[in-house]
Design an enzyme around this catalytic site. Sequence first.
Site, PDB file in Angstrom:
ATOM      1  N   CYS A 135      -4.158  -1.152  -2.330  1.00 38.97           N
ATOM      2  CA  CYS A 135      -4.069   0.474  -2.520  1.00 38.97           C
ATOM      3  C   CYS A 135      -4.830   0.736  -3.862  1.00 38.97           C
ATOM      4  CB  CYS A 135      -2.840   0.833  -2.939  1.00 38.97           C
ATOM      5  SG  CYS A 135      -2.605   2.655  -3.352  1.00 38.97           S
ATOM      6  N   ASP A 149       0.909  -1.137   0.138  1.00 38.70           N
ATOM      7  CA  ASP A 149      -0.064   0.052  -0.257  1.00 38.70           C
ATOM      8  C   ASP A 149       0.830   1.065  -0.136  1.00 38.70           C
ATOM      9  OD1 ASP A 149      -2.448   1.215   0.295  1.00 38.70           O
ATOM     10  OD2 ASP A 149      -2.003   1.921   2.113  1.00 38.70           O
ATOM     11  N   SER A 150       0.332   2.368  -0.340  1.00 39.79           N
ATOM     12  CA  SER A 150       0.962   3.814  -0.337  1.00 39.79           C
ATOM     13  C   SER A 150       1.285   4.070   1.130  1.00 39.79           C
ATOM     14  CB  SER A 150       0.118   4.706  -1.070  1.00 39.79           C
ATOM     15  OG  SER A 150      -1.270   4.995  -0.228  1.00 39.79           O
ATOM     16  N   HIS A 209      -7.369   3.504   2.991  1.00 43.05           N
ATOM     17  CA  HIS A 209      -7.227   4.403   4.151  1.00 43.05           C
ATOM     18  C   HIS A 209      -8.541   4.449   4.715  1.00 43.05           C
ATOM     19  CE1 HIS A 209      -3.294   5.214   2.695  1.00 43.05           C
ATOM     20  NE2 HIS A 209      -2.754   5.750   3.671  1.00 43.05           N
ATOM     21  N   GLU A 253      -2.691   8.864   7.744  1.00 35.39           N
ATOM     22  CA  GLU A 253      -1.286   8.836   8.180  1.00 35.39           C
ATOM     23  C   GLU A 253      -0.425   9.766   9.238  1.00 35.39           C
ATOM     24  OE1 GLU A 253       0.903   6.923   6.175  1.00 35.39           O
ATOM     25  OE2 GLU A 253      -0.685   6.066   5.046  1.00 35.39           O
ATOM     26  N   CYS A 278     -10.838   4.050  -1.303  1.00 34.93           N
ATOM     27  CA  CYS A 278      -9.319   3.822  -0.768  1.00 34.93           C
ATOM     28  C   CYS A 278      -8.962   3.397   0.487  1.00 34.93           C
ATOM     29  CB  CYS A 278      -8.947   5.521  -0.620  1.00 34.93           C
ATOM     30  SG  CYS A 278      -7.199   5.669   0.258  1.00 34.93           S
TER      31      CYS A 278
END
Length: 264
Positions: A72, A9-10, A185, A151, A183
Amino acid sequence: MNAPIGVIDSGVGGLTVAKAIMELLPNETIYYIGDTARCPYGPRSKQEVRTFTWQMAKALEKMDVKMLVIACNTATAVALESLQKNMPFPVLGVINAGARAAIKKTKRNEIVVLATEGTVKSAAYEQAIHSLSTKAKVIPLACPTFVPLVESGEYEGQFSYDLVKNGLKPLEDERFDTVILGCTHYPILQKQIEAAVGPEVHVLSSAEETARDAEAILAFTHKLRQDTSPPEHKFFVSGSVPIFRSIVERWLEKENLDIQRIKF
């Protein structure tokens, strides 16, 4: 069959997918790479995202994983096909899984896709949803403030509720009964998103559906882990290990995890 499953993932968002895999397949070992130093991927060019995704995939190939999950959506949109053609193991993305989950749940065929700028521009969700139902109306919305919020680790409290509510203001005049968290996240903000859209709207993650895809492929190829010893998960991050540790231990409700710095 005792090799690990790779998840990339990012940043920390893919932990939502990793957690779903751990819950469905508790015997499996996960090797996770989060590219936290270069996150978010959403505003980046397709070529950058493709390059970064390949770097993570090649790193896990060297670790002898038996499967790769691109956790992602932005990376799935630009790199899934090329990785599927070139990697020596099965490669899964999260977009088709998210589309399937939404089509199963929607009653009115009115679906919102919350995603990064890159995923919205790719129109990958519209294509995936319309391949399953031509009747579906898809309303995409980019939410560029959500990934940095997650994040940072500061995603609890009133500030996060206010930021999410503000980010979803463009939906105030839209009709919809289902929201895809496009997404990985965003499930970490699921409570805030549900509060903003109201109790009548289904808010869905692709994580559980992706985990079921992984289970099906491993079962079909006879590669489910047979070793009954506890799995030894490993996590690799390109950015701050302490920030990642605080998020992963909260999200997975585990301590003393093996977390290492990785360089590309």
